[in-house]
Design a protein around this motif. Structure first.
Motif, short mmCIF file in Angstrom:
data_model
loop_
_atom_site.label_atom_id
_atom_site.label_comp_id
_atom_site.label_asym_id
_atom_site.label_seq_id
_atom_site.Cartn_x
_atom_site.Cartn_y
_atom_site.Cartn_z
N THR A 64 -6.30 2.53 -3.04
CA THR A 64 -5.67 1.48 -3.54
C THR A 64 -6.14 -0.11 -3.28
O THR A 64 -5.61 -1.17 -3.77
CB THR A 64 -4.08 1.80 -3.48
OG1 THR A 64 -3.63 1.35 -2.11
CG2 THR A 64 -3.68 2.72 -4.14
N GLU A 65 -6.92 -0.08 -2.28
CA GLU A 65 -7.22 -1.56 -1.75
C GLU A 65 -8.74 -1.52 -1.77
O GLU A 65 -9.43 -0.72 -1.53
CB GLU A 65 -6.95 -1.53 -0.18
CG GLU A 65 -5.34 -1.74 0.19
CD GLU A 65 -5.19 -1.68 1.69
OE1 GLU A 65 -4.76 -2.81 2.04
OE2 GLU A 65 -4.97 -0.79 2.25
N THR A 66 -9.15 -2.79 -2.12
CA THR A 66 -10.43 -3.11 -2.27
C THR A 66 -10.74 -4.69 -1.78
O THR A 66 -10.06 -5.53 -1.88
CB THR A 66 -10.77 -3.29 -3.76
OG1 THR A 66 -10.74 -2.31 -4.51
CG2 THR A 66 -12.39 -3.95 -3.80
N LYS A 76 -8.31 -0.25 6.15
CA LYS A 76 -7.18 -0.70 4.97
C LYS A 76 -6.31 0.43 5.43
O LYS A 76 -6.11 1.36 5.97
CB LYS A 76 -8.00 -0.12 3.85
CG LYS A 76 -9.05 -0.96 3.46
CD LYS A 76 -10.14 -0.27 2.24
CE LYS A 76 -11.16 -1.17 1.90
NZ LYS A 76 -11.87 -0.76 0.84
N ASN A 130 -4.82 1.80 2.71
CA ASN A 130 -4.83 3.09 1.58
C ASN A 130 -6.31 2.75 0.97
O ASN A 130 -6.27 1.98 0.12
CB ASN A 130 -3.62 2.90 0.56
CG ASN A 130 -3.71 4.05 -0.22
OD1 ASN A 130 -4.79 4.50 -0.74
ND2 ASN A 130 -2.60 4.52 -0.87
N GLY A 166 -5.52 -3.15 -13.29
CA GLY A 166 -5.20 -2.36 -12.08
C GLY A 166 -4.82 -3.01 -11.18
O GLY A 166 -4.14 -2.46 -10.08
N TYR A 167 -5.38 -4.35 -10.77
CA TYR A 167 -4.88 -4.99 -9.51
C TYR A 167 -3.68 -5.63 -9.64
O TYR A 167 -3.67 -6.59 -10.47
CB TYR A 167 -6.03 -5.73 -9.23
CG TYR A 167 -7.38 -5.08 -8.66
CD1 TYR A 167 -7.18 -4.41 -7.55
CD2 TYR A 167 -8.49 -5.31 -9.24
CE1 TYR A 167 -8.46 -3.69 -7.06
CE2 TYR A 167 -9.78 -4.58 -8.80
CZ TYR A 167 -9.39 -3.88 -7.59
OH TYR A 167 -10.68 -3.28 -7.28
N ARG A 176 -1.94 -1.40 -6.22
CA ARG A 176 -3.64 -1.74 -5.83
C ARG A 176 -3.74 -3.10 -5.55
O ARG A 176 -3.07 -4.06 -6.24
CB ARG A 176 -4.22 -1.52 -7.22
CG ARG A 176 -4.56 0.15 -7.45
CD ARG A 176 -5.59 0.03 -8.53
NE ARG A 176 -6.82 -0.38 -8.24
CZ ARG A 176 -7.71 -0.72 -9.09
NH1 ARG A 176 -7.41 -0.58 -10.46
NH2 ARG A 176 -8.93 -1.04 -8.88
N GLN A 177 -4.62 -3.45 -4.55
CA GLN A 177 -4.56 -4.84 -4.05
C GLN A 177 -6.21 -5.27 -3.88
O GLN A 177 -6.91 -4.23 -3.55
CB GLN A 177 -4.10 -4.84 -2.53
CG GLN A 177 -2.77 -4.55 -2.37
CD GLN A 177 -1.98 -4.72 -0.77
OE1 GLN A 177 -2.11 -5.70 -0.35
NE2 GLN A 177 -1.62 -3.40 -0.36
N ALA A 233 0.76 -1.11 -0.13
CA ALA A 233 0.07 0.14 0.20
C ALA A 233 0.95 1.15 0.02
O ALA A 233 0.67 2.17 -0.61
CB ALA A 233 -0.89 -0.11 1.01
#
Length: 545
Positions: free
Chosen positions: A371-373, A366, A368, A407-408, A342-343, A337
């Motif tokens: 950048t995190e889902t 999270k 970030n 993107g991931y 991106r995760q 992160a």
């Protein structure tokens, strides 16, 4: 901690096949008995090794301790071994540190006329709790001259051999009797029930479980028995082949048949479980005010409440705890992160907290938001052997969408079936669970190949690969009817670690002595083409071309 580029990179998909270890390969090994063409192919085509997922390799006190999902994901994400709850509590008891701080406040409440209530899992499994810690607190309470202590017991059947609750109850009753005879303390068991019937829900999957526990422990609203042993025997007589974990709630009555240990204003309550996931909900019920709406508590006594440990650092649950947990920072996902990668993290409800909270070093938020889902797929609310496929297909669906999104860069997920169905002790159901996971893995292999990603498959501990209790020589044990005794607990098996890189790079296994879950984080970073942080255990693979 921001990571720097080191070598050719690719996107990485990391799969935790929960509870699917390397077993003995006999007639009770659900992993070996299952039809797993995709995992078999992955083993043929990828780099394969076996790693440790129990004992000192995951921060537990000794190598006789079985691993579990909490510590497994902690160590997978942290990239190094650190003392887990059991070790921290043992150290605090040995040094006497546990008897300072919050323990003093609980004692003061009891000395001022209240009752000290000790609530937790009655077990020596050392996964959520250990009865040795309970006995130490009882001894200390007697030494400090407390007049009245009540114990509220949750029966195990998952972290220890099933149908042994009577052994643990008898051991506790003997300890209490000795304390009463020695010091005159009024100490007894007040309520109880199986851990999957009351109190120990997690992730909001079944709040009625917690409500039933509250009604028994706090309100005294459950069938009354003369003793915990009498309640257990009645439950076993009423339901054939009843697992300890599903024993219905009960209350122990006094000489007049009234509940002997309800929780009232001015009392102190200590939850002696050290593991957080199944402790948070009952903790919230004790500590939250009018904003609590998850069930009707009917009556909320004003008590001093403390947990054995801090169960959720971000949320501050609970405010009071006896033993401070190890601080875990710069986990692999925190480093990624900080680097701007991106995760995507995904699991069904039963393991969602593991692939997020525990993976992130016991942090619920999270690192970030940008950048995190995180995606939680609601678990079925039925016994796991009735739908052993669980949410394998739905988890794979979500992962396929994440893989399709360029993107991931790092995608991780947990497949719960091998563990949750393994805990039922039902061999045929466990086989179906493993086969369902294999189908999901096959779909993800196709996607990884199409998108030229690197696929990593491992497990957090063993379970489904050994579905029978065994004697000291490894031979299956039979019950009184001559039938094999189903195993419902985790194992000390090694777990697979498989890397299949579809990006075209050349990889080889690194020479790592006694590899374990702690080596996973550095492996992820290496496969992502980044420099491995100095505080991580070494990578299990090298990129050679």
């Amino acid at each position: 901690m921001k990571l720097t580029a080191a070598q050719p990179a690719t996107r990485v998909v990391f799969l935790v096949l929960d509870g699917i270890g390397d077993g003995p390969g006999d007639g009770f090994d659900a992993v070996a008995l299952a039809r797993t063409p995709h995992l078999d192919r992955l083993r043929r085509e990828g780099l394969v090794t076996a790693i440790r997922a129990h004992g000192t390799a995951v921060g537990l006190p000794s190598d006789s301790d079985i691993g579990n999902s909490e510590v497994g994901h902690n160590i997978l994400g942290a990239g190094r071994v650190f003392p887990q709850g059991a070790s921290s509590v043992e150290t605090a008891i040995a040094s006497g540190a546990i008897w300072q701080g919050c323990w003093r406040e609980a004692v003061a409440k009891a000395q001022a006329g209240g009752t000290l209530h000790l609530l937790g899992l009655l077990s020596d499994g050392n996964v959520h709790a250990h009865e040795r810690h309970l006995f130490a607190m009882l001894d200390r309470a007697a030494e400090e001259g407390l007049k009245r202590v009540r114990v509220h017991v949750l029966l195990d059947g998952r972290d220890v051999m099933d149908k042994t609750a009577h052994v643990h109850i008898e051991r506790l009753e003997q300890h209490l009797a000795a304390l009463r005879a020695k010091s005159g303390i009024d100490a007894c068991i007040a309520s109880g029930g199986g851990r999957m019937a009351i109190t120990m829900d997690r992730y909001g999957a079944d709040w009625p479980m917690v409500a039933r526990g509250w009604q028994a422990h706090v309100l005294g609203q459950a069938p009354v028995a003369a003793s915990a042993m009498a309640a257990l025997e009645a439950a076993r007589a009423a339901t054939a082949d009843l697992s300890d974990q599903y024993v219905p709630a009960f209350v122990v009555g006094d000489a007049q048949g009234q509940p002997c240990g309800t929780v009232n204003d001015g009392d102190a309550v200590i939850l002696f479980n050290f593991r957080g996931d199944r402790a948070i909900e009952i903790t919230r019920a004790f500590t939250e005010g009018a904003s609590f709406t998850d069930f009707d508590r009917q009556r909320v006594p004003q008590v001093f409440f403390a947990g054995m440990m801090l169960y959720d650092g971000d949320a501050g649950i609970p405010a009071n705890f006896l033993v401070a947990p190890a601080a875990v920072s710069d986990t692999v996902s925190e480093c990624l992160a900080d680097t701007g990668i991106r995760q995507f993290a995904c699991a069904e409800t039963q393991k969602f907290g593991h692939i997020t909270y525990f993976w992130n070093g016991n942090k619920s938020g999270k690192f970030n938001e940008a950048t995190e889902t995180y995606l939680e797929i609601p678990s079925d609310r039925v016994p796991f052997d009735q739908r052993p496929w669980m949410k394998s297909a739905e988890t794979a669906d979500a992962l396929l969408e994440a893989i399709a999104d360029p993107g991931y860069t790092f995608v991780r997920a947990n497949f719960a079936g091998g563990d949750m169905v393994g805990h039922t002790g039902k061999l045929e159901a466990a086989i179906l669970a493993v086969e369902s996971v294999d189908l999901a893995v096959g779909r993800l292999m196709q996607a990884a190949e199409a998108h030229k990603l690197c696929l990593v498959v491992t497990a957090d501990h063993g379970n489904a690969e050994d579905m029978v209790e065994r004697d000291g020589k490894g031979q299956p044990l039979n019950d009184a009817a001559g039938q094999p005794m189903g195993r419902t607990s985790h194992t000390r098996s090694l777990v697979p670690f498989i890397v299949r890189d579809y990006s075209g790079r050349q990889l080889r296994l690194a020479d790592v002595a006694k590899p374990g879950l702690a080596n996973a984080a550095a492996t992820i970073v290496t496969l992502l083409g980044l420099q491995v942080p100095a505080h991580f255990e070494p990578s299990l693979v090298n990129v050679v071309g």
